[in-house]
Motif scaffolding. Structure first.
Motif, PDB file in Angstrom:
ATOM      1  N   ARG A   1      30.189   8.489 -18.394  1.00 17.26           N
ATOM      2  CA  ARG A   1      30.825   8.668 -17.088  1.00 17.26           C
ATOM      3  C   ARG A   1      30.931  10.156 -16.785  1.00 17.26           C
ATOM      4  NH1 ARG A   1      35.185   5.338 -19.045  1.00 17.26           N
ATOM      5  NH2 ARG A   1      36.482   7.175 -18.728  1.00 17.26           N
ATOM      6  N   PRO A   2      30.720  10.528 -15.540  1.00 17.11           N
ATOM      7  CA  PRO A   2      30.877  11.939 -15.192  1.00 17.11           C
ATOM      8  C   PRO A   2      32.342  12.360 -15.225  1.00 17.11           C
ATOM      9  CG  PRO A   2      30.431  10.645 -13.241  1.00 17.11           C
ATOM     10  CD  PRO A   2      30.333   9.715 -14.414  1.00 17.11           C
ATOM     11  N   GLU A   3      32.559  13.653 -15.341  1.00 16.06           N
ATOM     12  CA  GLU A   3      33.908  14.212 -15.278  1.00 16.06           C
ATOM     13  C   GLU A   3      33.995  15.137 -14.077  1.00 16.06           C
ATOM     14  OE1 GLU A   3      34.904  16.230 -18.921  1.00 16.06           O
ATOM     15  OE2 GLU A   3      34.982  14.370 -20.068  1.00 16.06           O
ATOM     16  N   ILE A   4      35.138  15.154 -13.448  1.00 21.39           N
ATOM     17  CA  ILE A   4      35.410  16.070 -12.349  1.00 21.39           C
ATOM     18  C   ILE A   4      36.232  17.219 -12.911  1.00 21.39           C
ATOM     19  CG2 ILE A   4      36.566  16.373 -10.127  1.00 21.39           C
ATOM     20  CD1 ILE A   4      36.175  13.351  -9.682  1.00 21.39           C
ATOM     21  N   LEU A   5      35.772  18.438 -12.667  1.00 20.32           N
ATOM     22  CA  LEU A   5      36.512  19.616 -13.094  1.00 20.32           C
ATOM     23  C   LEU A   5      37.168  20.236 -11.862  1.00 20.32           C
ATOM     24  CD1 LEU A   5      34.025  21.235 -15.630  1.00 20.32           C
ATOM     25  CD2 LEU A   5      35.794  19.506 -16.028  1.00 20.32           C
ATOM     26  N   THR A   6      38.431  20.584 -12.008  1.00 24.89           N
ATOM     27  CA  THR A   6      39.191  21.104 -10.883  1.00 24.89           C
ATOM     28  C   THR A   6      39.527  22.584 -11.050  1.00 24.89           C
ATOM     29  OG1 THR A   6      41.325  20.510 -11.871  1.00 24.89           O
ATOM     30  CG2 THR A   6      40.255  18.838 -10.489  1.00 24.89           C
ATOM     31  N   VAL A   7      39.707  23.226  -9.914  1.00 23.03           N
ATOM     32  CA  VAL A   7      40.190  24.603  -9.857  1.00 23.03           C
ATOM     33  C   VAL A   7      41.344  24.596  -8.860  1.00 23.03           C
ATOM     34  CG1 VAL A   7      39.639  26.978  -9.226  1.00 23.03           C
ATOM     35  CG2 VAL A   7      37.919  25.564 -10.368  1.00 23.03           C
ATOM     36  N   ASN A   8      42.494  25.041  -9.312  1.00 26.45           N
ATOM     37  CA  ASN A   8      43.699  25.039  -8.475  1.00 26.45           C
ATOM     38  C   ASN A   8      43.995  23.654  -7.885  1.00 26.45           C
ATOM     39  OD1 ASN A   8      44.140  27.807  -8.899  1.00 26.45           O
ATOM     40  ND2 ASN A   8      42.737  28.322  -7.227  1.00 26.45           N
ATOM     41  N   GLY A   9      43.759  22.621  -8.689  1.00 33.12           N
ATOM     42  CA  GLY A   9      44.080  21.260  -8.289  1.00 33.12           C
ATOM     43  C   GLY A   9      43.075  20.590  -7.372  1.00 33.12           C
ATOM     44  N   LYS A  10      41.990  21.270  -7.046  1.00 31.41           N
ATOM     45  CA  LYS A  10      40.969  20.699  -6.158  1.00 31.41           C
ATOM     46  C   LYS A  10      39.662  20.536  -6.917  1.00 31.41           C
ATOM     47  CE  LYS A  10      42.896  22.636  -1.965  1.00 31.41           C
ATOM     48  NZ  LYS A  10      42.647  23.430  -0.775  1.00 31.41           N
ATOM     49  N   ALA A  11      38.962  19.431  -6.627  1.00 31.06           N
ATOM     50  CA  ALA A  11      37.673  19.179  -7.276  1.00 31.06           C
ATOM     51  C   ALA A  11      36.731  20.344  -7.018  1.00 31.06           C
ATOM     52  CB  ALA A  11      37.072  17.884  -6.757  1.00 31.06           C
ATOM     53  N   ALA A  12      36.115  20.849  -8.078  1.00 31.14           N
ATOM     54  CA  ALA A  12      35.201  21.986  -7.951  1.00 31.14           C
ATOM     55  C   ALA A  12      33.772  21.613  -8.358  1.00 31.14           C
ATOM     56  CB  ALA A  12      35.693  23.156  -8.791  1.00 31.14           C
ATOM     57  N   VAL A  13      33.640  20.915  -9.486  1.00 29.75           N
ATOM     58  CA  VAL A  13      32.316  20.523  -9.977  1.00 29.75           C
ATOM     59  C   VAL A  13      32.395  19.169 -10.663  1.00 29.75           C
ATOM     60  CG1 VAL A  13      31.434  22.878 -10.294  1.00 29.75           C
ATOM     61  CG2 VAL A  13      32.592  21.741 -12.172  1.00 29.75           C
ATOM     62  N   VAL A  14      31.241  18.544 -10.768  1.00 31.27           N
ATOM     63  CA  VAL A  14      31.107  17.293 -11.509  1.00 31.27           C
ATOM     64  C   VAL A  14      30.107  17.545 -12.620  1.00 31.27           C
ATOM     65  CG1 VAL A  14      30.388  14.878 -11.397  1.00 31.27           C
ATOM     66  CG2 VAL A  14      31.600  15.906  -9.467  1.00 31.27           C
TER      67      VAL A  14
END
Length: 91
Positions: A29-42
């Motif tokens: 499964r992909p992971e979502i990485l966040t920056v300052n609480g917002k989705a930035a990359v998958v």
């Protein structure tokens, strides 16, 4: 496709990349990485990405075929009616 458990911070990823890579390879499964609480990359494992890319390419080819048929072809119902008449097929 995504679960809330698949969301991590970029900081967490940068501190423990091996842990994330192991989890990605196991879960597929992909992971979502966040920056300052917002989705930035998958991010996702290579095998899953290759499958996704192949499916996207397949879907694109189907769209291209449909477009070509719409421009150059004829309605399926008309073709079916003509084909059945030509070969004496009765429904």
């Amino acid at each position: 496709m995504f679960h809330s458990s698949d969301i991590y911070t970029v900081t967490d990823f940068s501190r423990k990349p091996a842990e994330h890579i192991k989890r990605l390879n196991e879960s597929k499964r992909p992971e979502i990485l966040t920056v300052n609480g917002k989705a930035a990359v998958v991010i996702q494992d290579a095998e899953s990405y290759e499958k996704m890319a192949a499916l996207a390419e397949y879907a694109d080819s189907i769209l291209n075929i449909r477009k070509a048929l719409a421009e150059e072809g004829r309605e399926l119902t008309n073709f079916t009616r003509e084909f059945e008449a030509k070969y004496g097929i009765k429904r």
